[in-house]
Design an enzyme around this catalytic site. Structure first.
Site, PDB file in Angstrom:
ATOM      1  N   ILE A 136     -16.153  19.290  11.058  1.00 32.54           N
ATOM      2  CA  ILE A 136     -17.415  19.971  10.717  1.00 32.54           C
ATOM      3  C   ILE A 136     -18.429  19.810  11.856  1.00 32.54           C
ATOM      4  CG2 ILE A 136     -19.424  19.872   9.155  1.00 32.54           C
ATOM      5  CD1 ILE A 136     -17.394  19.262   6.865  1.00 32.54           C
ATOM      6  N   GLU A 163      -2.935  -4.897   5.062  1.00 33.80           N
ATOM      7  CA  GLU A 163      -2.734  -5.368   3.679  1.00 33.80           C
ATOM      8  C   GLU A 163      -1.708  -4.490   2.938  1.00 33.80           C
ATOM      9  OE1 GLU A 163      -5.988  -7.070   1.594  1.00 33.80           O
ATOM     10  OE2 GLU A 163      -7.076  -7.515   3.452  1.00 33.80           O
TER      11      GLU A 163
HETATM   12  N1  CAA Z   1       2.759 -10.869  -7.227  1.00 36.85           N
HETATM   13  C1  CAA Z   1       3.535 -11.979  -7.404  1.00 36.85           C
HETATM   14  N2  CAA Z   1       4.874 -11.990  -7.175  1.00 36.85           N
HETATM   15  C2  CAA Z   1       5.428 -10.837  -6.748  1.00 36.85           C
HETATM   16  C3  CAA Z   1       4.689  -9.664  -6.544  1.00 36.85           C
HETATM   17  C4  CAA Z   1       3.304  -9.694  -6.815  1.00 36.85           C
HETATM   18  N3  CAA Z   1       2.516  -8.609  -6.647  1.00 36.85           N
HETATM   19  N4  CAA Z   1       5.513  -8.699  -6.130  1.00 36.85           N
HETATM   20  C5  CAA Z   1       6.732  -9.230  -6.066  1.00 36.85           C
HETATM   21  N5  CAA Z   1       6.681 -10.528  -6.442  1.00 36.85           N
HETATM   22  C6  CAA Z   1       7.785 -11.480  -6.547  1.00 36.85           C
HETATM   23  C7  CAA Z   1       9.020 -10.793  -7.144  1.00 36.85           C
HETATM   24  O1  CAA Z   1       8.994 -10.860  -8.550  1.00 36.85           O
HETATM   25  C8  CAA Z   1      10.132 -11.623  -6.545  1.00 36.85           C
HETATM   26  O2  CAA Z   1      10.307 -12.843  -7.251  1.00 36.85           O
HETATM   27  P1  CAA Z   1      11.540 -13.067  -8.306  1.00 36.85           P
HETATM   28  O3  CAA Z   1      12.780 -12.885  -7.490  1.00 36.85           O
HETATM   29  O4  CAA Z   1      11.336 -14.462  -8.778  1.00 36.85           O
HETATM   30  O5  CAA Z   1      11.375 -12.015  -9.358  1.00 36.85           O
HETATM   31  C9  CAA Z   1       9.600 -11.978  -5.172  1.00 36.85           C
HETATM   32  O6  CAA Z   1       8.179 -11.866  -5.227  1.00 36.85           O
HETATM   33  C10 CAA Z   1      10.111 -11.067  -4.066  1.00 36.85           C
HETATM   34  O7  CAA Z   1       9.761  -9.744  -4.441  1.00 36.85           O
HETATM   35  P2  CAA Z   1      10.502  -8.465  -3.857  1.00 36.85           P
HETATM   36  O8  CAA Z   1      11.982  -8.664  -3.953  1.00 36.85           O
HETATM   37  O9  CAA Z   1       9.882  -7.283  -4.498  1.00 36.85           O
HETATM   38  O10 CAA Z   1      10.105  -8.540  -2.315  1.00 36.85           O
HETATM   39  P3  CAA Z   1      10.436  -7.564  -1.137  1.00 36.85           P
HETATM   40  O11 CAA Z   1      10.904  -8.359   0.006  1.00 36.85           O
HETATM   41  O12 CAA Z   1      11.265  -6.403  -1.620  1.00 36.85           O
HETATM   42  O13 CAA Z   1       8.963  -7.043  -0.695  1.00 36.85           O
HETATM   43  C11 CAA Z   1       7.079  -5.628  -0.556  1.00 36.85           C
HETATM   44  C12 CAA Z   1       8.222  -6.209  -1.409  1.00 36.85           C
HETATM   45  C13 CAA Z   1       6.204  -4.906  -1.565  1.00 36.85           C
HETATM   46  C14 CAA Z   1       7.576  -4.638   0.477  1.00 36.85           C
HETATM   47  C15 CAA Z   1       6.286  -6.776   0.117  1.00 36.85           C
HETATM   48  O14 CAA Z   1       7.050  -7.411   1.119  1.00 36.85           O
HETATM   49  C16 CAA Z   1       4.992  -6.323   0.735  1.00 36.85           C
HETATM   50  O15 CAA Z   1       3.980  -6.182   0.034  1.00 36.85           O
HETATM   51  N6  CAA Z   1       4.951  -6.100   2.088  1.00 36.85           N
HETATM   52  C17 CAA Z   1       3.724  -5.819   2.797  1.00 36.85           C
HETATM   53  C18 CAA Z   1       3.077  -7.086   3.253  1.00 36.85           C
HETATM   54  C19 CAA Z   1       1.619  -6.950   3.531  1.00 36.85           C
HETATM   55  O16 CAA Z   1       0.868  -6.375   2.752  1.00 36.85           O
HETATM   56  N7  CAA Z   1       1.196  -7.530   4.637  1.00 36.85           N
HETATM   57  C20 CAA Z   1      -0.200  -7.541   5.016  1.00 36.85           C
HETATM   58  C21 CAA Z   1      -0.554  -8.888   5.581  1.00 36.85           C
HETATM   59  S1  CAA Z   1      -2.282  -9.289   5.671  1.00 36.85           S
HETATM   60  C22 CAA Z   1      -2.947  -8.244   6.812  1.00 36.85           C
HETATM   61  O17 CAA Z   1      -2.807  -7.060   6.696  1.00 36.85           O
HETATM   62  C23 CAA Z   1      -3.738  -8.761   7.960  1.00 36.85           C
HETATM   63  C24 CAA Z   1      -5.116  -9.085   7.685  1.00 36.85           C
HETATM   64  O18 CAA Z   1      -5.616 -10.047   8.220  1.00 36.85           O
HETATM   65  C25 CAA Z   1      -5.975  -8.194   6.827  1.00 36.85           C
END
Ligand code: CAA
Length: 381
Positions: free
Chosen positions: A337, A363
């Site tokens: 715009i 995040e």
């Molecule tokens: N809360 C609590 N526990 C959780 C959960 C939640 N929201 N989500 C999953 N879990 C648990 C699961 O239940 C599982 O436990 P059990 O086996 O006992 O059931 C365990 O955690 C592993 O879960 P997943 O098998 O689902 O894990 P995954 O490896 O498939 O990952 C994912 C899933 C959603 C991709 C996750 O890895 C993810 O969120 N990745 C992104 C990470 C991220 O956001 N990084 C940002 C870092 S901070 C940043 O950005 C910098 C800064 O300074 C701002």
């Protein structure tokens, strides 16, 4: 269902808006250009109680609800998204984590100064090979009598340079996947802790981001948060709340884009008329306004669920992916715009586009949010 803010929430909005106009707007373009951290303004935010908003007063916080926090995040980021992320990391990734998972001794020593804003905190999960695949950590914490000895490299740590304390995630056991991850409170002064140079970023340039090096870093056992092996669940649970805050940041950016667009469109004349009279411009403004309202509703719903102690992972993920897209779309259309002027730094809208982009990445990327939402929908049926 009540869509009205409470008296307290209205007061937070007014306070945050006035603060942002008075103390963040002056110099925002220069801070962005020169990568100047808003140190004085962060101190003032602490005095307002905005650095530990959701922490109970007994632990140094303001004892407010998550909707109030989102309102403040929107207002602060509406003017300066760099200040917004500094505030967001301290509130939702550091203070909320300690409030939920730390011992009373740890809360006394660390949460009180962090929630009152006397100290600043950072959250260090990511590593060069572990971004979205966040459990794929290499940093290792070896137990040696009353200490853990931490080794490894962490990256993309917001507040890494300006913080006093960093929550660090590292393996305490190898070859057991996420079950081997633990979390630690690491003071900047601990032996073997150092930070890299400030990263040169596309946006949110007033906030600092750096690598962290752990070289035989000695962390007392009493600084481990909760049990060994609980680190990944602590991180993901904390990130659920963090994503609501980042959605609030994105909303503030999107609203800034709309406000700049409206002001400019009503003033700029082409072909003998203000450009606000053209359908093409009106359509952009209508789409921005609709996305902003929808984003706010998703954000406040997830905040409400969090405050009610109901599950909110998927709702937070929806809020973040939607609000960050709204911010990217609105800021891109705002530059459009403004045309040629929008591309120039001094008009202050190209910064919105650069700042918006990170909300689709940190995040948890948009693609990660979609995994979280899809899994929850598929599990329900
Ligand atoms: N809360 C609590 N526990 C959780 C959960 C939640 N929201 N989500 C999953 N879990 C648990 C699961 O239940 C599982 O436990 P059990 O086996 O006992 O059931 C365990 O955690 C592993 O879960 P997943 O098998 O689902 O894990 P995954 O490896 O498939 O990952 C994912 C899933 C959603 C991709 C996750 O890895 C993810 O969120 N990745 C992104 C990470 C991220 O956001 N990084 C940002 C870092 S901070 C940043 O950005 C910098 C800064 O300074 C701002």
């Amino acid at each position: 269902m009540d869509f009205e803010y409470t008296e307290e929430q209205l007061l937070i909005q007014k306070t945050a808006r006035e603060f942002a106009e008075e103390h963040l707007a002056p110099g925002v373009i220069e801070r962005d250009e020169k990568k100047i951290y808003p140190a004085e303004q962060i101190k003032m935010l602490a005095d307002l109680g905005f650095m530990g908003m959701m922490v109970p007063e007994e632990w140094g916080g303001a004892g407010l609800d998550t909707i109030s926090y989102c309102i403040a995040m929107e207002e602060i980021s509406n003017v300066d998204a760099s200040a917004g992320v500094v505030m967001s990391v301290n509130n939702s990734l550091v203070c909320q984590l300690l409030n939920d998972f730390a011992s009373d001794e740890q809360k006394e020593k660390y949460l009180k100064p962090l929630a009152s804003g006397k100290w600043l905190g950072a959250f260090s999960l990511s590593e060069p090979q572990a971004g979205s695949d966040a459990s794929n950590l290499l940093a290792f914490a070896r137990r040696e009598s009353d200490y853990y000895i931490l080794n490894g490299t962490k990256n993309w740590v917001t507040n890494g340079i300006n913080s006093n304390v960093v929550i660090v995630f590292a393996l305490t056991e190898k070859d057991v996947g996420y079950r081997g991850i633990s979390s630690f409170i690491v003071e900047k002064g601990f032996d073997g802790f150092s930070t890299g140079k400030p990263e040169n970023k596309l946006g949110i340039r007033g906030s600092d981001t750096c690598e962290i090096y752990l070289d035989n870093c000695r962390v007392p056992v009493e600084n481990r948060i909760n049990e060994e092996g609980m680190g990944f669940k602590i991180a993901l649970k904390t990130l659920d709340g963090g994503r609501i805050g980042i959605a609030g940041q994105a909303l503030g950016i999107a609203r800034a884009a709309l406000e700049h667009s409206v002001d400019y469109a009503k003033e700029r004349k082409q072909f003998g008329k203000t450009i606000s009279s053209f359908g093409a411009i009106q359509q952009k403004i209508a789409n921005m306004a609709t996305d902003i309202d929808a984003a706010r509703l998703l954000i406040h719903k997830s905040a409400y669920l969090k405050d009610q102690h109901k599950p909110y992972s998927a709702e937070a993920a929806m809020a973040k992916s939607f609000a960050s897209k709204a911010a990217m779309d609105a800021s891109t259309e705002c530059v459009q715009i403004f045309g040629g002027y929008g591309y120039m730094q001094e008009y202050g809208v190209e910064r919105l586009m650069r700042d918006a982009k990170i909300t689709q990445i940190y995040e948890g990327t948009t693609e990660v949010q979609e995994i979280v939402v899809a899994r929850s929908i598929l599990e329900k049926r």
